[in-house]
Design an enzyme around this catalytic site. Sequence first.
Site, mmCIF file in Angstrom:
data_model
loop_
_atom_site.group_PDB
_atom_site.id
_atom_site.type_symbol
_atom_site.label_atom_id
_atom_site.label_comp_id
_atom_site.label_asym_id
_atom_site.label_seq_id
_atom_site.Cartn_x
_atom_site.Cartn_y
_atom_site.Cartn_z
ATOM 1 N N TYR A 94 -98.297 0.827 17.925
ATOM 2 C CA TYR A 94 -97.334 -0.145 17.403
ATOM 3 C C TYR A 94 -97.419 -0.220 15.883
ATOM 4 O O TYR A 94 -98.432 0.123 15.268
ATOM 5 C CB TYR A 94 -97.556 -1.540 18.018
ATOM 6 C CG TYR A 94 -98.795 -2.266 17.551
ATOM 7 C CD1 TYR A 94 -98.760 -3.124 16.446
ATOM 8 C CD2 TYR A 94 -100.018 -2.117 18.203
ATOM 9 C CE1 TYR A 94 -99.886 -3.812 16.024
ATOM 10 C CE2 TYR A 94 -101.149 -2.805 17.793
ATOM 11 C CZ TYR A 94 -101.078 -3.643 16.704
ATOM 12 O OH TYR A 94 -102.187 -4.306 16.280
ATOM 13 N N CYS A 95 -96.310 -0.682 15.286
ATOM 14 C CA CYS A 95 -96.275 -0.989 13.852
ATOM 15 C C CYS A 95 -95.703 -2.403 13.714
ATOM 16 O O CYS A 95 -95.911 -3.249 14.595
ATOM 17 C CB CYS A 95 -95.487 0.052 13.072
ATOM 18 S SG CYS A 95 -93.765 0.262 13.592
ATOM 19 N N TRP A 96 -94.997 -2.681 12.635
ATOM 20 C CA TRP A 96 -94.533 -4.044 12.397
ATOM 21 C C TRP A 96 -93.442 -4.467 13.382
ATOM 22 O O TRP A 96 -93.523 -5.494 14.033
ATOM 23 C CB TRP A 96 -94.022 -4.170 10.957
ATOM 24 C CG TRP A 96 -93.470 -5.515 10.617
ATOM 25 C CD1 TRP A 96 -92.172 -5.850 10.394
ATOM 26 C CD2 TRP A 96 -94.206 -6.735 10.453
ATOM 27 N NE1 TRP A 96 -92.036 -7.185 10.118
ATOM 28 C CE2 TRP A 96 -93.275 -7.753 10.136
ATOM 29 C CE3 TRP A 96 -95.551 -7.063 10.547
ATOM 30 C CZ2 TRP A 96 -93.664 -9.076 9.919
ATOM 31 C CZ3 TRP A 96 -95.933 -8.375 10.324
ATOM 32 C CH2 TRP A 96 -95.001 -9.370 10.011
ATOM 33 N N TYR A 123 -95.668 -5.297 16.384
ATOM 34 C CA TYR A 123 -96.553 -6.462 16.224
ATOM 35 C C TYR A 123 -95.785 -7.770 16.352
ATOM 36 O O TYR A 123 -96.302 -8.756 16.883
ATOM 37 C CB TYR A 123 -97.250 -6.404 14.865
ATOM 38 C CG TYR A 123 -97.851 -7.727 14.448
ATOM 39 C CD1 TYR A 123 -99.058 -8.153 14.978
ATOM 40 C CD2 TYR A 123 -97.182 -8.569 13.560
ATOM 41 C CE1 TYR A 123 -99.602 -9.383 14.623
ATOM 42 C CE2 TYR A 123 -97.712 -9.799 13.199
ATOM 43 C CZ TYR A 123 -98.927 -10.208 13.737
ATOM 44 O OH TYR A 123 -99.444 -11.426 13.391
#
Length: 345
Positions: A94-96, A123
């Site tokens: 995952y990222c932002w 996130y």
Amino acid sequence: MPTTLDSLAALAALPHDDIIDVRSPAEFAEDHIPGAINLPVLDNDERARVGTIYVQDDPFKARRVGAALVAANAARHLQGPLADRPGGWRPLVYCWRGGQRSGSFTVILQQVGWRADTVAGGYKSFRRLVVRSLYDQPLAARVMLIDGGTGTAKTALLGALAQAGAQVIDLEGMANHRGSVFGALGDQPAQKMFESRIAMALAGFDLTRPVFVEAEGNKVGNLLVPPSLWKAMQTAPRIEITAPLEARVAFLQDAYADLTTDIDRLAGRLAALVPYHGTETVAEWTGWARAGRFADLARALIVAHYDPRYGRKAETRQPARHLDVPGLSPADLRDAAARIIEQTE
């Protein structure tokens, strides 16, 4: 297809071997899904550089520069932290917001042959679940407070309760702070990280059983107890621990050994008490510290500072069930924990 996070409790049941956070180290330090490892595809400076190009120059150029940096960082991760992963490894990335950074890295992992998935919404989807549980909804857990004057080993008793199988939220441990002017244990986590630790612990609990929490103010060091938990704590039943004064004195000396071996730091903490007790009294206490008279110092702090403050708050607290303990040794605390569990569960 991206994995959707429907609840915090469901995180533990995900069929993935590792959770990988590809955001920058600064983003990861502020908060992350508990248990995630940080393999940034853009470091702090690189992320700032690409963002500046995107806003001030050209979005296409930013994507091109970013892609090159992601590829270079991905290569380092493949040759380093991921070099020993087997062919059947299944990571969740995952990222932002579940967009380009996690998508790019996941494609590379998939091309290797790994069964990599992304988190839908990144996130931010996790953070929404934390906010929902600690801000938007009343706390479903049945909270019971462990209360008592300073030196009654409340935090250690929480540990004994946890070892005996009780459900415990250790706010001081999660905040890395002992909850008093003498309480700093080092750097505290960011507020979001503190909240994530609380929310994940609550998500794993059996709602038919009590959750034991130490009676705190609405702040632990610099961190705020999130509103749903704080509201539950304000009306929660209390178990008030009482212990002999000399047992409390001995316990404080052990619990604050890090300060008694750093007299200058201890003196600095004592100085914060001047507005309450005056320069002369605090100077005397500081002299005791420098002379190694830690029992006298602990006794004076309990009698002159902490117990009066605790007594003044009595009118604002819920009625308590009292538990008198003869001592505060590990054996005494194990016995106290067993009595509490027997009475409450």
